[in-house]
Scaffold this active site. Structure first.
Site, PDB file in Angstrom:
ATOM      1  N   ARG A 107       0.839  -1.204   0.000  1.00 28.44           N
ATOM      2  CA  ARG A 107       0.000   0.000   0.000  1.00 28.44           C
ATOM      3  C   ARG A 107       0.877   1.260   0.000  1.00 28.44           C
ATOM      4  O   ARG A 107       0.546   2.259  -0.634  1.00 28.44           O
ATOM      5  CB  ARG A 107      -0.930  -0.034   1.224  1.00 28.44           C
ATOM      6  CG  ARG A 107      -2.021   0.991   1.163  1.00 28.44           C
ATOM      7  CD  ARG A 107      -3.186   0.630   2.067  1.00 28.44           C
ATOM      8  NE  ARG A 107      -4.179   1.684   2.049  1.00 28.44           N
ATOM      9  CZ  ARG A 107      -4.505   2.418   3.108  1.00 28.44           C
ATOM     10  NH1 ARG A 107      -3.935   2.185   4.274  1.00 28.44           N
ATOM     11  NH2 ARG A 107      -5.413   3.356   2.999  1.00 28.44           N
TER      12      ARG A 107
ATOM     13  N   HIS B 238       0.516   4.201  -2.728  1.00 25.33           N
ATOM     14  CA  HIS B 238       0.209   5.582  -2.334  1.00 25.33           C
ATOM     15  C   HIS B 238       1.361   6.528  -2.666  1.00 25.33           C
ATOM     16  O   HIS B 238       1.139   7.713  -2.901  1.00 25.33           O
ATOM     17  CB  HIS B 238      -0.143   5.656  -0.843  1.00 25.33           C
ATOM     18  CG  HIS B 238      -1.532   5.161  -0.544  1.00 25.33           C
ATOM     19  ND1 HIS B 238      -2.400   5.800   0.307  1.00 25.33           N
ATOM     20  CD2 HIS B 238      -2.205   4.082  -1.001  1.00 25.33           C
ATOM     21  CE1 HIS B 238      -3.554   5.137   0.368  1.00 25.33           C
ATOM     22  NE2 HIS B 238      -3.441   4.079  -0.418  1.00 25.33           N
TER      23      HIS B 238
ATOM     24  N   GLY C  44       4.340  10.679  -8.303  1.00 29.61           N
ATOM     25  CA  GLY C  44       5.269   9.658  -8.798  1.00 29.61           C
ATOM     26  C   GLY C  44       5.999   8.948  -7.677  1.00 29.61           C
ATOM     27  O   GLY C  44       5.868   9.303  -6.496  1.00 29.61           O
TER      28      GLY C  44
ATOM     29  N   ASP D  40       8.541   8.814  -5.676  1.00 24.11           N
ATOM     30  CA  ASP D  40       9.651   9.698  -5.289  1.00 24.11           C
ATOM     31  C   ASP D  40       9.805   9.786  -3.774  1.00 24.11           C
ATOM     32  O   ASP D  40      10.451  10.707  -3.271  1.00 24.11           O
ATOM     33  CB  ASP D  40       9.420  11.101  -5.863  1.00 24.11           C
ATOM     34  CG  ASP D  40       8.194  11.779  -5.237  1.00 24.11           C
ATOM     35  OD1 ASP D  40       7.394  11.069  -4.583  1.00 24.11           O
ATOM     36  OD2 ASP D  40       8.046  12.998  -5.385  1.00 24.11           O
TER      37      ASP D  40
ATOM     38  N   ASN E 250      -4.062   8.518   3.945  1.00 17.89           N
ATOM     39  CA  ASN E 250      -2.723   8.032   4.304  1.00 17.89           C
ATOM     40  C   ASN E 250      -2.540   7.808   5.802  1.00 17.89           C
ATOM     41  O   ASN E 250      -1.494   7.314   6.235  1.00 17.89           O
ATOM     42  CB  ASN E 250      -1.655   9.008   3.805  1.00 17.89           C
ATOM     43  CG  ASN E 250      -1.551   8.990   2.293  1.00 17.89           C
ATOM     44  OD1 ASN E 250      -1.919   7.991   1.660  1.00 17.89           O
ATOM     45  ND2 ASN E 250      -1.053  10.068   1.711  1.00 17.89           N
TER      46      ASN E 250
ATOM     47  N   PRO F  45      -7.703   7.137  -6.029  1.00 19.05           N
ATOM     48  CA  PRO F  45      -9.137   6.836  -5.982  1.00 19.05           C
ATOM     49  C   PRO F  45      -9.611   6.767  -4.525  1.00 19.05           C
ATOM     50  O   PRO F  45      -8.930   6.182  -3.687  1.00 19.05           O
ATOM     51  CB  PRO F  45      -9.239   5.452  -6.645  1.00 19.05           C
ATOM     52  CG  PRO F  45      -7.987   5.310  -7.446  1.00 19.05           C
ATOM     53  CD  PRO F  45      -6.937   6.106  -6.731  1.00 19.05           C
TER      54      PRO F  45
ATOM     55  N   HIS G 203      -4.897  -6.675  -2.813  1.00 19.16           N
ATOM     56  CA  HIS G 203      -5.924  -6.840  -1.772  1.00 19.16           C
ATOM     57  C   HIS G 203      -6.090  -8.308  -1.368  1.00 19.16           C
ATOM     58  O   HIS G 203      -6.992  -8.631  -0.603  1.00 19.16           O
ATOM     59  CB  HIS G 203      -7.271  -6.246  -2.234  1.00 19.16           C
ATOM     60  CG  HIS G 203      -7.311  -4.743  -2.183  1.00 19.16           C
ATOM     61  ND1 HIS G 203      -8.432  -4.006  -2.499  1.00 19.16           N
ATOM     62  CD2 HIS G 203      -6.359  -3.830  -1.831  1.00 19.16           C
ATOM     63  CE1 HIS G 203      -8.164  -2.708  -2.359  1.00 19.16           C
ATOM     64  NE2 HIS G 203      -6.908  -2.576  -1.956  1.00 19.16           N
TER      65      HIS G 203
ATOM     66  N   ASP H 233      -1.839 -14.515  -3.542  1.00 20.71           N
ATOM     67  CA  ASP H 233      -2.215 -15.505  -4.554  1.00 20.71           C
ATOM     68  C   ASP H 233      -3.478 -15.037  -5.273  1.00 20.71           C
ATOM     69  O   ASP H 233      -3.959 -13.929  -5.046  1.00 20.71           O
ATOM     70  CB  ASP H 233      -2.419 -16.887  -3.919  1.00 20.71           C
ATOM     71  CG  ASP H 233      -3.480 -16.851  -2.821  1.00 20.71           C
ATOM     72  OD1 ASP H 233      -4.263 -15.881  -2.773  1.00 20.71           O
ATOM     73  OD2 ASP H 233      -3.529 -17.777  -1.999  1.00 20.71           O
TER      74      ASP H 233
HETATM   75  C1  HEM Z   1      -9.104   1.728  -7.039  1.00 18.75           C
HETATM   76  C2  HEM Z   1      -8.038   1.451  -6.358  1.00 18.75           C
HETATM   77  C3  HEM Z   1      -7.979   1.195  -4.871  1.00 18.75           C
HETATM   78  C4  HEM Z   1      -8.849   1.539  -3.878  1.00 18.75           C
HETATM   79  C5  HEM Z   1     -10.159   2.309  -3.987  1.00 18.75           C
HETATM   80  C6  HEM Z   1      -8.267   1.041  -2.643  1.00 18.75           C
HETATM   81  C7  HEM Z   1      -8.818   1.229  -1.398  1.00 18.75           C
HETATM   82  C8  HEM Z   1      -8.316   0.706  -0.221  1.00 18.75           C
HETATM   83  C9  HEM Z   1      -8.886   0.918   1.071  1.00 18.75           C
HETATM   84  C10 HEM Z   1     -10.094   1.795   1.370  1.00 18.75           C
HETATM   85  C11 HEM Z   1      -8.157   0.206   1.970  1.00 18.75           C
HETATM   86  C12 HEM Z   1      -8.380   0.084   3.477  1.00 18.75           C
HETATM   87  C13 HEM Z   1      -7.771   1.229   4.230  1.00 18.75           C
HETATM   88  C14 HEM Z   1      -8.115   1.221   5.694  1.00 18.75           C
HETATM   89  O1  HEM Z   1      -8.960   0.485   6.153  1.00 18.75           O
HETATM   90  O2  HEM Z   1      -7.516   1.989   6.430  1.00 18.75           O
HETATM   91  C15 HEM Z   1      -7.118  -0.467   1.225  1.00 18.75           C
HETATM   92  C16 HEM Z   1      -6.184  -1.303   1.785  1.00 18.75           C
HETATM   93  C17 HEM Z   1      -5.136  -1.841   1.079  1.00 18.75           C
HETATM   94  N1  HEM Z   1      -4.809  -1.578  -0.228  1.00 18.75           N
HETATM   95 FE1  HEM Z   1      -5.973  -0.661  -1.592  1.00 18.75          FE
HETATM   96  N2  HEM Z   1      -7.100   0.397  -2.915  1.00 18.75           N
HETATM   97  C18 HEM Z   1      -6.879   0.472  -4.272  1.00 18.75           C
HETATM   98  C19 HEM Z   1      -5.782  -0.006  -4.948  1.00 18.75           C
HETATM   99  C20 HEM Z   1      -4.711  -0.633  -4.353  1.00 18.75           C
HETATM  100  C21 HEM Z   1      -3.487  -0.958  -5.027  1.00 18.75           C
HETATM  101  C22 HEM Z   1      -3.193  -0.656  -6.501  1.00 18.75           C
HETATM  102  C23 HEM Z   1      -2.673  -1.562  -4.111  1.00 18.75           C
HETATM  103  C24 HEM Z   1      -1.277  -2.074  -4.258  1.00 18.75           C
HETATM  104  C25 HEM Z   1      -0.656  -2.335  -5.377  1.00 18.75           C
HETATM  105  C26 HEM Z   1      -3.419  -1.638  -2.874  1.00 18.75           C
HETATM  106  C27 HEM Z   1      -2.986  -2.244  -1.729  1.00 18.75           C
HETATM  107  C28 HEM Z   1      -3.677  -2.274  -0.533  1.00 18.75           C
HETATM  108  C29 HEM Z   1      -3.282  -3.074   0.609  1.00 18.75           C
HETATM  109  C30 HEM Z   1      -2.122  -4.058   0.667  1.00 18.75           C
HETATM  110  C31 HEM Z   1      -4.172  -2.780   1.631  1.00 18.75           C
HETATM  111  C32 HEM Z   1      -4.150  -3.320   3.077  1.00 18.75           C
HETATM  112  C33 HEM Z   1      -3.252  -2.436   3.909  1.00 18.75           C
HETATM  113  C34 HEM Z   1      -2.993  -2.926   5.329  1.00 18.75           C
HETATM  114  O3  HEM Z   1      -3.377  -4.029   5.704  1.00 18.75           O
HETATM  115  O4  HEM Z   1      -2.377  -2.153   6.065  1.00 18.75           O
HETATM  116  N3  HEM Z   1      -4.627  -1.031  -3.048  1.00 18.75           N
HETATM  117  N4  HEM Z   1      -7.223  -0.130  -0.097  1.00 18.75           N
END
Ligand code: HEM
Length: 330
Positions: A69, A73, A79, A81, A98, A166, A196, A256
């Site tokens: 994540r 972010h 970018g 950076d 964040n 997003p 995810h 996976d």
């Molecule tokens: C449309 C794109 C995306 C949306 C709307 C989105 C949204 C979110 C949200 C709302 C959370 C939970 C945050 C929280 O509860 O505090 C999350 C967690 C996470 N996201 Fe995404 N995400 C997106 C794309 C991505 C991408 C591209 C990656 C990595 C390449 C990613 C990796 C993660 C990971 C690993 C978590 C879990 C973090 C943790 O356990 O600390 N996400 N995301």
């Protein structure tokens, strides 16, 4: 004849100058695999980072989600950076999406470890990319080669975050448009959301799907009813507790293709997750990955490399930070 040879000389010289300029431009601007080879004596910089990440992973495997994540972010805003690492009251870190980021201390540890051997050589931006790759590998997500040679940015502002990232309740169309702005296709997006398959999400970000979807007073009809019932336990209505649940409801916490399988069973947690399996531009990719997921690690690695190449600074741009948490002039 004279005229002809004169123009030939001009064409040749111009061509030489242009190709030379292009070559130098390429040298200035390109990332490369193994950029740090030979820049730190005989020491393998990437191996040092791998050592730090492995030691942390043994203590806490959730660092995989944290780093994935963090890279996303970082790369989407200004970018790749390392602008996400800057401390202070008015930096990217302070923007709402964040506040739940983790893993900054892993990058601090990696920076300290590489700087002990050769100070001021390795950028924080590269450390995020290398550490994330290592974490994915440890989580059985396959190993991909990363390009390096990024420099650290000089700008980190909270207001940039909402422009590019997003929002939590983003739709597929909205997200496709934001990913396109970064040069990423809908297929790249589906692959990257495979991140995810590890990590957690807080109840407040999806509880409307459990209780009051679109103000209907009912759960989201696209969510499996058994899952609705199950998730209501850790996510009760009208409480101030904000627990977290797994983004991938499959019980094995590895990188996976189970995430895509869950989506086909209507067991996606965030709206973006579930909609991937329903939208005409993403459904096909989800089905492919769910059913023929043996090459998911390779495809995911390729998408991560693409993510890692967004709007990078190289050559004489930016800086190599002394501390990943502050600009050098601060
Ligand atoms: C449309 C794109 C995306 C949306 C709307 C989105 C949204 C979110 C949200 C709302 C959370 C939970 C945050 C929280 O509860 O505090 C999350 C967690 C996470 N996201 Fe995404 N995400 C997106 C794309 C991505 C991408 C591209 C990656 C990595 C390449 C990613 C990796 C993660 C990971 C690993 C978590 C879990 C973090 C943790 O356990 O600390 N996400 N995301």
């Amino acid at each position: 004849m004279k005229m002809k040879s004169k123009s030939a000389v001009i064409t040749f010289s111009l061509g030489f100058i242009l190709s030379n300029w292009a070559w130098e431009g390429w040298c200035e601007g390109a990332l490369e695999i193994g950029f740090y080879r030979g820049k730190c004596g005989i020491v393998d910089v990437e191996a040092i980072v791998a050592g730090v990440v492995t030691a942390r992973f043994i203590r806490d495997p959730t660092i995989v989600a944290a780093l994935l994540r963090l890279q996303y972010h970082d790369c989407f805003v200004n970018g790749c950076d390392a602008s996400i690492l800057i401390d202070g009251s008015n930096s990217e870190k302070t923007a709402l999406p964040n506040l739940s980021l983790r893993g900054f201390d892993i990058i601090d540890d990696a920076k300290a470890a590489v700087d002990r051997i050769c100070q001021g050589v390795v950028s924080c931006a590269d450390l995020i990319i290398i550490a994330t790759r290592d974490a994915v590998f440890l989580s059985l997500g396959g190993r991909y080669e990363v390009q390096t040679g990024r420099r650290d940015g000089l700008v980190s502002l909270p207001q940039n975050v909402s422009l590019f990232l997003p929002p939590p309740a983003a739709s597929v169309s909205q997200s496709i448009a934001l990913f396109a702005k970064k040069g990423l296709t809908p297929t790249d997006m589906v692959l990257l959301l495979g991140a995810h398959s590890v990590g957690v999400v807080h109840c407040s970000l999806f509880e409307d799907r459990l209780y009051n979807f679109n103000n209907t007073g009912r759960p989201d009809p696209t969510m499996d009813l058994f899952l609705v019932t199950l998730l209501r336990l850790p996510c009760p209505q009208n409480t101030s507790t904000n627990n977290a649940v797994n983004l991938d409801q499959n019980i094995f916490p590895f990188m996976d293709n189970s995430y895509y399988q869950q989506l086909l069973l209507n067991r996606g947690i965030l709206p973006i997750d579930q909609e991937l399996a329903l939208h005409p531009l993403t459904r096909g990719t989800v089905m492919n990955l769910a059913t023929r997921g043996f090459d998911f690690p390779i495809q995911f690695g390729t998408a991560m490399v693409k993510l890692g190449a967004i709007e990078i600074l190289t050559g004489s741009q930016g800086e190599i930070r002394r501390s990943c948490r502050a600009f050098n002039q601060d």
